[in-house]
Design a protein around this motif. Sequence first.
Motif, PDB file in Angstrom:
ATOM      1  N   GLN A   1       0.725  13.973  -6.538  1.00 32.70           N
ATOM      2  CA  GLN A   1       0.935  13.374  -7.851  1.00 32.70           C
ATOM      3  C   GLN A   1       1.636  14.357  -8.776  1.00 32.70           C
TER       4      GLN A   1
ATOM      5  N   PRO B   1       0.087   5.077  -0.448  1.00 28.94           N
ATOM      6  CA  PRO B   1      -0.901   6.142  -0.643  1.00 28.94           C
ATOM      7  C   PRO B   1      -0.317   7.320  -1.416  1.00 28.94           C
ATOM      8  N   VAL B   2      -1.177   7.996  -2.173  1.00 30.66           N
ATOM      9  CA  VAL B   2      -0.768   9.143  -2.984  1.00 30.66           C
ATOM     10  C   VAL B   2      -0.821  10.401  -2.123  1.00 30.66           C
ATOM     11  N   LEU B   3       0.349  10.959  -1.817  1.00 33.06           N
ATOM     12  CA  LEU B   3       0.419  12.221  -1.074  1.00 33.06           C
ATOM     13  C   LEU B   3       0.456  13.414  -2.014  1.00 33.06           C
TER      14      LEU B   3
ATOM     15  N   VAL C   1       0.851  -1.193   0.000  1.00 39.97           N
ATOM     16  CA  VAL C   1       0.000   0.000   0.000  1.00 39.97           C
ATOM     17  C   VAL C   1       0.885   1.241   0.000  1.00 39.97           C
TER      18      VAL C   1
ATOM     19  N   TRP D   1       4.245   9.633  -8.104  1.00 38.15           N
ATOM     20  CA  TRP D   1       3.640  10.308  -6.968  1.00 38.15           C
ATOM     21  C   TRP D   1       4.483  10.120  -5.705  1.00 38.15           C
TER      22      TRP D   1
ATOM     23  N   PRO E   1      -1.536   6.294 -10.751  1.00 37.78           N
ATOM     24  CA  PRO E   1      -2.188   5.611  -9.629  1.00 37.78           C
ATOM     25  C   PRO E   1      -3.706   5.644  -9.765  1.00 37.78           C
TER      26      PRO E   1
ATOM     27  N   SER F   1       4.867   9.306  -1.739  1.00 33.23           N
ATOM     28  CA  SER F   1       4.216   8.443  -0.772  1.00 33.23           C
ATOM     29  C   SER F   1       5.156   8.266   0.421  1.00 33.23           C
TER      30      SER F   1
ATOM     31  N   ALA G   1      -8.449   6.100  -5.004  1.00 33.83           N
ATOM     32  CA  ALA G   1      -8.884   5.241  -3.892  1.00 33.83           C
ATOM     33  C   ALA G   1     -10.405   5.066  -3.918  1.00 33.83           C
TER      34      ALA G   1
END
Length: 246
Positions: free
Chosen positions: A27, A23-25, A21, A33, A241, A35, A244
Amino acid sequence: MWQAFTATGADLLWRVPANRVLPVLKQFRDGSWLSQIRASSGPARHEPVTIRVLAYQLKGQGGEGATDGYRLVTTLLDARRHPARQLAALYCERWEVESVFAEIKTHQRGARIVLSSKTPDGVRQQIWAHLLVHHALRELMLRTAATRGLDPDRVSFTETLRSARRSVTVTPGSFPPDLLVRALVMLEQDLLERLLPARRLRSQPRAVKRKMSSYQLKRAEHRLWPQPTRTGTQAILITRPQPAGP
């Protein structure tokens, strides 16, 4: 492990599993991206590390369609200086390190020749000497290829090694600056006359003759394996990505 390597000043470009996992902080326009990752155990699990993630597929590699996706994480956070496609192309070159091992151990050092030093410090000194010589030869190959805008793979390491040895034996001893410059020019000309042919596109199945790993067993259909229609760099398809879920 990530923190241990980066503490040495090294930049990293590692592949990670698809189920990790990330996560996209933030892009970037190139599809990568920002993360964070953290260790699963130990004190480092409380210290998240900021990374940059890029995902891509390879099209036209071993048949029609795209291969399974790749996901890489890197310490190179600046997307403008280090575009995602360039990093993906760099990762495609990772197996070239096997050629480096052969160059140092078989050609440069010589087959069945052991290090002569009897002490640990002496062995380390000889190892560093071999690495420095290899670096110098590779730098010469890179500069030679750049004069003609060629891929450095077209310059033969064994020819570079032989030419360098000849230049040393013909004029042994110290090198005055003007003689060194002339020797380098002659070396470049010599190497350009002995270029290797361009590499053909090749692909092999991930299969083994004897079942001793997670790879599938080699079968009759693997003998006529579809060959690539593009180079690794041309085949890169950056994937962005997925958003979510709710």
